[in-house]
Design a protein around this motif. Structure first.
Motif, PDB file in Angstrom:
ATOM      1  N   UNK A  58      45.197 -17.130 -20.790  1.00 39.39           N
ATOM      2  CA  UNK A  58      44.216 -17.490 -19.772  1.00 39.39           C
ATOM      3  C   UNK A  58      44.345 -18.985 -19.520  1.00 39.39           C
ATOM      4  N   UNK A  59      44.464 -19.364 -18.256  1.00 41.72           N
ATOM      5  CA  UNK A  59      44.580 -20.779 -17.904  1.00 41.72           C
ATOM      6  C   UNK A  59      43.207 -21.429 -17.836  1.00 41.72           C
ATOM      7  N   UNK A  60      43.203 -22.744 -17.857  1.00 46.36           N
ATOM      8  CA  UNK A  60      41.966 -23.484 -17.668  1.00 46.36           C
ATOM      9  C   UNK A  60      41.437 -24.098 -18.942  1.00 46.36           C
ATOM     10  N   UNK A  61      40.334 -24.832 -18.792  1.00 50.53           N
ATOM     11  CA  UNK A  61      39.758 -25.546 -19.934  1.00 50.53           C
ATOM     12  C   UNK A  61      39.235 -24.600 -21.015  1.00 50.53           C
ATOM     13  N   UNK A  62      38.835 -23.400 -20.620  1.00 52.27           N
ATOM     14  CA  UNK A  62      38.375 -22.408 -21.601  1.00 52.27           C
ATOM     15  C   UNK A  62      39.468 -21.394 -21.916  1.00 52.27           C
ATOM     16  N   UNK A  63      40.683 -21.697 -21.489  1.00 53.36           N
ATOM     17  CA  UNK A  63      41.785 -20.761 -21.649  1.00 53.36           C
ATOM     18  C   UNK A  63      42.489 -20.885 -22.979  1.00 53.36           C
ATOM     19  N   UNK A  64      43.575 -20.166 -23.064  1.00 51.19           N
ATOM     20  CA  UNK A  64      44.386 -20.151 -24.268  1.00 51.19           C
ATOM     21  C   UNK A  64      44.979 -18.776 -24.471  1.00 51.19           C
ATOM     22  N   UNK A  65      45.468 -18.529 -25.652  1.00 48.55           N
ATOM     23  CA  UNK A  65      46.059 -17.238 -26.000  1.00 48.55           C
ATOM     24  C   UNK A  65      45.073 -16.436 -26.835  1.00 48.55           C
ATOM     25  N   UNK A  66      45.064 -15.129 -26.607  1.00 46.31           N
ATOM     26  CA  UNK A  66      44.220 -14.223 -27.385  1.00 46.31           C
ATOM     27  C   UNK A  66      45.003 -12.943 -27.649  1.00 46.31           C
ATOM     28  N   UNK A  67      44.623 -12.258 -28.706  1.00 46.03           N
ATOM     29  CA  UNK A  67      45.261 -10.989 -29.040  1.00 46.03           C
ATOM     30  C   UNK A  67      44.835  -9.936 -28.023  1.00 46.03           C
ATOM     31  N   UNK A  68      45.806  -9.301 -27.414  1.00 43.67           N
ATOM     32  CA  UNK A  68      45.546  -8.261 -26.413  1.00 43.67           C
ATOM     33  C   UNK A  68      45.470  -6.882 -27.070  1.00 43.67           C
ATOM     34  N   UNK A  69      46.277  -6.689 -28.089  1.00 44.94           N
ATOM     35  CA  UNK A  69      46.358  -5.404 -28.777  1.00 44.94           C
ATOM     36  C   UNK A  69      45.316  -5.319 -29.894  1.00 44.94           C
ATOM     37  N   UNK A  70      44.923  -4.113 -30.219  1.00 45.41           N
ATOM     38  CA  UNK A  70      43.992  -3.856 -31.317  1.00 45.41           C
ATOM     39  C   UNK A  70      44.729  -4.065 -32.641  1.00 45.41           C
ATOM     40  N   UNK A  71      44.237  -4.961 -33.505  1.00 47.33           N
ATOM     41  CA  UNK A  71      44.909  -5.197 -34.793  1.00 47.33           C
ATOM     42  C   UNK A  71      45.011  -3.941 -35.660  1.00 47.33           C
ATOM     43  N   UNK A  72      44.144  -2.956 -35.420  1.00 44.45           N
ATOM     44  CA  UNK A  72      44.173  -1.719 -36.199  1.00 44.45           C
ATOM     45  C   UNK A  72      45.359  -0.830 -35.823  1.00 44.45           C
ATOM     46  N   UNK A  73      45.932  -1.051 -34.642  1.00 46.15           N
ATOM     47  CA  UNK A  73      47.069  -0.237 -34.217  1.00 46.15           C
ATOM     48  C   UNK A  73      48.346  -1.047 -34.023  1.00 46.15           C
ATOM     49  N   UNK A  74      48.249  -2.361 -34.100  1.00 38.36           N
ATOM     50  CA  UNK A  74      49.414  -3.226 -33.925  1.00 38.36           C
ATOM     51  C   UNK A  74      50.136  -3.386 -35.265  1.00 38.36           C
ATOM     52  N   UNK A  75      51.394  -2.975 -35.303  1.00 36.99           N
ATOM     53  CA  UNK A  75      52.149  -3.051 -36.560  1.00 36.99           C
ATOM     54  C   UNK A  75      52.912  -4.360 -36.688  1.00 36.99           C
ATOM     55  N   UNK A  76      53.200  -4.702 -37.928  1.00 38.48           N
ATOM     56  CA  UNK A  76      54.026  -5.868 -38.226  1.00 38.48           C
ATOM     57  C   UNK A  76      55.385  -5.687 -37.544  1.00 38.48           C
ATOM     58  N   UNK A  77      55.899  -4.471 -37.565  1.00 38.59           N
ATOM     59  CA  UNK A  77      57.186  -4.159 -36.934  1.00 38.59           C
ATOM     60  C   UNK A  77      57.186  -4.538 -35.453  1.00 38.59           C
ATOM     61  N   UNK A  78      56.127  -4.186 -34.733  1.00 38.99           N
ATOM     62  CA  UNK A  78      56.050  -4.488 -33.303  1.00 38.99           C
ATOM     63  C   UNK A  78      56.073  -5.995 -33.042  1.00 38.99           C
ATOM     64  N   UNK A  79      55.395  -6.745 -33.876  1.00 35.46           N
ATOM     65  CA  UNK A  79      55.365  -8.200 -33.717  1.00 35.46           C
ATOM     66  C   UNK A  79      56.759  -8.779 -33.950  1.00 35.46           C
ATOM     67  N   UNK A  80      57.395  -8.376 -35.033  1.00 37.23           N
ATOM     68  CA  UNK A  80      58.735  -8.873 -35.342  1.00 37.23           C
ATOM     69  C   UNK A  80      59.726  -8.466 -34.252  1.00 37.23           C
ATOM     70  N   UNK A  81      59.688  -7.215 -33.838  1.00 39.49           N
ATOM     71  CA  UNK A  81      60.628  -6.725 -32.828  1.00 39.49           C
ATOM     72  C   UNK A  81      60.454  -7.439 -31.491  1.00 39.49           C
ATOM     73  N   UNK A  82      59.247  -7.874 -31.189  1.00 36.80           N
ATOM     74  CA  UNK A  82      58.986  -8.564 -29.922  1.00 36.80           C
ATOM     75  C   UNK A  82      59.666  -9.922 -29.870  1.00 36.80           C
ATOM     76  N   UNK A  83      59.884 -10.531 -31.018  1.00 39.33           N
ATOM     77  CA  UNK A  83      60.406 -11.892 -31.067  1.00 39.33           C
ATOM     78  C   UNK A  83      61.869 -11.945 -31.486  1.00 39.33           C
ATOM     79  N   UNK A  84      62.200 -11.298 -32.549  1.00 38.40           N
ATOM     80  CA  UNK A  84      63.570 -11.341 -33.071  1.00 38.40           C
ATOM     81  C   UNK A  84      63.843 -10.012 -33.780  1.00 38.40           C
TER      82      UNK A  84
END
Length: 152
Positions: A58-84
């Protein structure tokens, strides 16, 4: 030997840290400080996580990055695969014609170990990592209450 890249490490730190602040956009400098990651490098990692649909920005003074996915369903594998992405051994890394499409016993064992790690990462969610009791608390947890944290 490193299991995965610095980029994957920073991605996991950022996702675990952001999971503690559901719906709260955080600036790159805040995330970098909370995860002990270099901000200049972290921005590229965060953009990769955003492109993969794991984070929102989200842009702007109140912006930044936030988790979009539910941590209960987001796996470590998905995070790693997204980057490297984790690389499996598909054929002999030495290029030996005698091995053909088959892996030698050494490379087969290495690939089996990689497969085991991959499966472990698939089964572990970000929420499980945050909820798992441990004497060592995850990054940034000193800021927020954690059941394993001492009452100081």
């Amino acid at each position: 030997m490193k299991l995965f890249s610095d980029a994957s490490e920073y991605a996991l730190r950022a996702v675990v840290w952001l999971a503690q602040y559901p719906g709260e956009p955080k600036k790159v400098k805040e995330i970098a400080a909370g995860t002990q990651s270099p901000a200049g490098y972290l921005i590229k990692v965060l953009q990769g996580l955003m492109k993969a649909g794991i984070l929102t920005a989200q842009r702007g003074s109140n912006g930044g990055f936030a988790l979009k996915r539910d941590p209960a369903t987001l796996s470590v594998y998905e995070v790693v695969q997204a980057i490297d992405p984790i690389e499996r051994i598909r054929n002999c890394p030495l290029g030996l014609a005698a091995h053909g499409a088959n892996l030698c016993p050494m490379h087969k064992r290495i690939d089996d170990a990689i497969a085991s790690i991959e499966e472990n990462f698939r089964q572990c969610t970000i929420k499980q990592m945050l909820d798992e009791p441990s004497a060592s608390i995850p990054l940034g947890m000193k800021i927020r209450h954690h059941p394993a944290a001492s009452n100081d």
